[in-house]
Design an enzyme around this catalytic site. Structure first.
Site, PDB file in Angstrom:
ATOM      1  N   GLY A   1       0.835  -1.207   0.000  1.00  0.00           N
ATOM      2  CA  GLY A   1       0.000   0.000   0.000  1.00  0.00           C
ATOM      3  C   GLY A   1       0.867   1.253   0.000  1.00  0.00           C
ATOM      4  O   GLY A   1       0.656   2.185  -0.790  1.00  0.00           O
ATOM      5  N   HIS A   2       1.877   1.259   0.874  1.00  0.00           N
ATOM      6  CA  HIS A   2       2.806   2.404   0.912  1.00  0.00           C
ATOM      7  C   HIS A   2       3.535   2.528  -0.429  1.00  0.00           C
ATOM      8  O   HIS A   2       3.706   3.633  -0.963  1.00  0.00           O
ATOM      9  CB  HIS A   2       3.869   2.210   2.001  1.00  0.00           C
ATOM     10  CG  HIS A   2       3.341   2.171   3.405  1.00  0.00           C
ATOM     11  ND1 HIS A   2       3.363   1.050   4.178  1.00  0.00           N
ATOM     12  CD2 HIS A   2       2.795   3.147   4.174  1.00  0.00           C
ATOM     13  CE1 HIS A   2       2.855   1.320   5.376  1.00  0.00           C
ATOM     14  NE2 HIS A   2       2.508   2.584   5.394  1.00  0.00           N
TER      15      HIS A   2
ATOM     16  N   GLN B   1       0.898  11.445  17.910  1.00  0.00           N
ATOM     17  CA  GLN B   1      -0.417  11.084  17.368  1.00  0.00           C
ATOM     18  C   GLN B   1      -0.980   9.800  17.974  1.00  0.00           C
ATOM     19  O   GLN B   1      -2.039   9.340  17.582  1.00  0.00           O
ATOM     20  CB  GLN B   1      -0.380  10.984  15.842  1.00  0.00           C
ATOM     21  CG  GLN B   1       0.360   9.780  15.290  1.00  0.00           C
ATOM     22  CD  GLN B   1       0.449   9.844  13.784  1.00  0.00           C
ATOM     23  OE1 GLN B   1       1.148  10.682  13.215  1.00  0.00           O
ATOM     24  NE2 GLN B   1      -0.264   8.960  13.094  1.00  0.00           N
TER      25      GLN B   1
ATOM     26  N   LYS C   1      -7.149   4.820   2.500  1.00  0.00           N
ATOM     27  CA  LYS C   1      -7.320   3.906   3.646  1.00  0.00           C
ATOM     28  C   LYS C   1      -7.559   4.715   4.930  1.00  0.00           C
ATOM     29  O   LYS C   1      -8.356   4.342   5.776  1.00  0.00           O
ATOM     30  CB  LYS C   1      -6.059   3.048   3.764  1.00  0.00           C
ATOM     31  CG  LYS C   1      -5.691   2.544   5.115  1.00  0.00           C
ATOM     32  CD  LYS C   1      -6.349   1.232   5.373  1.00  0.00           C
ATOM     33  CE  LYS C   1      -5.996   0.588   6.687  1.00  0.00           C
ATOM     34  NZ  LYS C   1      -5.409   1.373   7.712  1.00  0.00           N
ATOM     35  N   ASP C   2      -6.841   5.844   5.045  1.00  0.00           N
ATOM     36  CA  ASP C   2      -7.014   6.737   6.201  1.00  0.00           C
ATOM     37  C   ASP C   2      -7.831   7.946   5.741  1.00  0.00           C
ATOM     38  O   ASP C   2      -7.309   9.054   5.592  1.00  0.00           O
ATOM     39  CB  ASP C   2      -5.645   7.145   6.753  1.00  0.00           C
ATOM     40  CG  ASP C   2      -4.867   5.930   7.219  1.00  0.00           C
ATOM     41  OD1 ASP C   2      -5.075   5.492   8.346  1.00  0.00           O
ATOM     42  OD2 ASP C   2      -4.060   5.394   6.429  1.00  0.00           O
TER      43      ASP C   2
ATOM     44  N   ARG D   1      -0.308  -2.476  10.984  1.00  0.00           N
ATOM     45  CA  ARG D   1      -0.800  -3.144  12.201  1.00  0.00           C
ATOM     46  C   ARG D   1      -1.237  -4.589  11.927  1.00  0.00           C
ATOM     47  O   ARG D   1      -1.370  -5.367  12.864  1.00  0.00           O
ATOM     48  CB  ARG D   1      -1.945  -2.348  12.820  1.00  0.00           C
ATOM     49  CG  ARG D   1      -1.483  -1.062  13.491  1.00  0.00           C
ATOM     50  CD  ARG D   1      -2.627  -0.415  14.272  1.00  0.00           C
ATOM     51  NE  ARG D   1      -2.193   0.763  15.006  1.00  0.00           N
ATOM     52  CZ  ARG D   1      -2.145   1.988  14.500  1.00  0.00           C
ATOM     53  NH1 ARG D   1      -2.484   2.200  13.244  1.00  0.00           N
ATOM     54  NH2 ARG D   1      -1.747   3.009  15.240  1.00  0.00           N
TER      55      ARG D   1
HETATM   56  P1  AMP Z   1       1.105   4.925   7.772  1.00  0.00           P
HETATM   57  O1  AMP Z   1       2.505   4.413   7.657  1.00  0.00           O
HETATM   58  O2  AMP Z   1       0.136   3.894   8.247  1.00  0.00           O
HETATM   59  O3  AMP Z   1       1.025   6.230   8.512  1.00  0.00           O
HETATM   60  O4  AMP Z   1       0.642   5.240   6.294  1.00  0.00           O
HETATM   61  C1  AMP Z   1       1.379   6.087   5.448  1.00  0.00           C
HETATM   62  C2  AMP Z   1       0.554   6.390   4.225  1.00  0.00           C
HETATM   63  O5  AMP Z   1       0.247   5.185   3.542  1.00  0.00           O
HETATM   64  C3  AMP Z   1      -0.804   7.047   4.575  1.00  0.00           C
HETATM   65  O6  AMP Z   1      -1.077   8.052   3.614  1.00  0.00           O
HETATM   66  C4  AMP Z   1      -1.755   5.892   4.443  1.00  0.00           C
HETATM   67  O7  AMP Z   1      -3.075   6.280   4.137  1.00  0.00           O
HETATM   68  C5  AMP Z   1      -1.143   5.108   3.310  1.00  0.00           C
HETATM   69  N1  AMP Z   1      -1.608   3.723   3.344  1.00  0.00           N
HETATM   70  C6  AMP Z   1      -1.635   2.897   4.428  1.00  0.00           C
HETATM   71  N2  AMP Z   1      -2.190   1.721   4.105  1.00  0.00           N
HETATM   72  C7  AMP Z   1      -2.533   1.787   2.790  1.00  0.00           C
HETATM   73  C8  AMP Z   1      -3.158   0.887   1.879  1.00  0.00           C
HETATM   74  N3  AMP Z   1      -3.568  -0.323   2.252  1.00  0.00           N
HETATM   75  N4  AMP Z   1      -3.340   1.299   0.597  1.00  0.00           N
HETATM   76  C9  AMP Z   1      -2.940   2.545   0.209  1.00  0.00           C
HETATM   77  N5  AMP Z   1      -2.350   3.434   1.027  1.00  0.00           N
HETATM   78  C10 AMP Z   1      -2.156   3.075   2.302  1.00  0.00           C
END
Ligand code: AMP
Length: 280
Positions: free
Chosen positions: A36-37, A61, A151-152, A189
């Site tokens: 996803g990232h 956060q 996703k967020d 997670r």
């Molecule tokens: P995080 O590391 O969880 O803070 O996420 C970093 C970025 O990756 C944020 O913009 C999230 O929305 C995005 N992100 C997390 N999970 C996914 C996913 N499954 N698909 C697309 N983007 C994602």
């Protein structure tokens, strides 16, 4: 890929690139990277000259200290994924680099009701922390384009608001959610789930699809309630199952059949909290 730990070095490097007319894309993350990232990184490489990714587990956060302490960390593996994904720069700051004057929030951001509903209701202070770190990162990286994931969903709306508040010229690009084969939204997670829980967690996205298929104009309470009960019967602890206006997250109880909607779920499986959403 170049790795920077100090903000001065990052700023100098990006300043030179900007002078050469290069555009900068930015993908902020908390690490424990997954596809996803990397999909955000790939979008950035297609839309800009230089893709900067940051990995920083932002302490401000986390409303739950245990969640912060248990947040997965895998920097070495992350570096390999980022290189393969085409990132040019990795910014890996310390807490002191991001918060030289300490972690107290000097300026509360006016997020209106975005701060008190859904995630904001169940994670008090969370979005102030998100704004605090994003404000600092946007100042340091000053990207032309910022790439974040749907996703967020609520976080994207909060950051859009932050960009307005601070008068930044950065353009926010929102990418679709990448999912596992069973439909589970990819998330750092998820690493904390055992294989059985990972299978079970697919019920979250199935519930979103179920709501989407059953949605008809009129009262929505029963639809939300049934979905909540179904999750609870499968041992999820549910914070919310909500249906909201996709543009401003106003909670919708009576749908006119026209307003664009987003269905959102926040729940626990064991002690791991997961969120997901689906636009209608
Ligand atoms: P995080 O590391 O969880 O803070 O996420 C970093 C970025 O990756 C944020 O913009 C999230 O929305 C995005 N992100 C997390 N999970 C996914 C996913 N499954 N698909 C697309 N983007 C994602």
């Amino acid at each position: 890929m170049i790795l920077f730990k100090r903000s001065e070095d990052l700023i100098n490097y990006l300043e030179k690139a900007r002078k050469l007319g290069q555009t900068i894309g930015f993908v902020p993350t908390m690490g424990a990277l997954h596809e996803g990232h990397i999909s955000l990184v790939k979008r950035s490489t297609q839309g800009t000259h230089i893709t900067v990714c940051s990995i920083f587990v932002n302490p401000t956060q986390f409303n739950d200290q245990k969640d912060f302490q248990q947040y997965p960390v895998s920097v070495e593996q992350d570096i390999l994924l980022l290189e393969a994904g085409g990132a040019n720069v990795l910014f890996l700051p310390s807490v002191d680099t991001i918060y030289p004057a300490g972690t107290a929030n000097p300026m509360p951001y006016d997020l209106g009701k975005l701060e008190t509903i859904l995630e904001g209701q169940y994670r008090p202070g969370h979005f102030q922390g998100v704004c605090q770190v994003m404000h600092r990162l946007l100042e340091l990286v000053n990207p032309h384009k910022l790439y974040m994931g749907a996703k967020d969903y609520q976080q994207c709306m909060v950051v859009k608001r932050l960009i307005e508040i601070i008068g930044s010229k950065t353009i926010l690009h929102i990418s679709p959610t990448l999912r596992e084969q069973n439909g589970l939204a990819m998330s750092s997670r998820n690493r904390r789930l055992n294989p059985e829980e990972q299978q079970k967690a697919a019920l979250i996205s199935q519930t979103l699809i179920d709501i989407k298929e059953k949605l008809v104009p009129g009262k929505l309470h029963q639809l939300k309630q049934n979905a909540k009960i179904q999750l609870e019967q499968n041992q999820f602890k549910v914070d919310y199952v909500e249906i909201a206006d996709a543009n401003d997250l106003t909670i919708i109880d009576d749908w006119d059949g026209i307003r664009p909607l987003v269905v959102l779920i926040g729940c626990f499986i064991g002690d791991v909290r997961l969120i997901d959403n689906m636009q209608i």
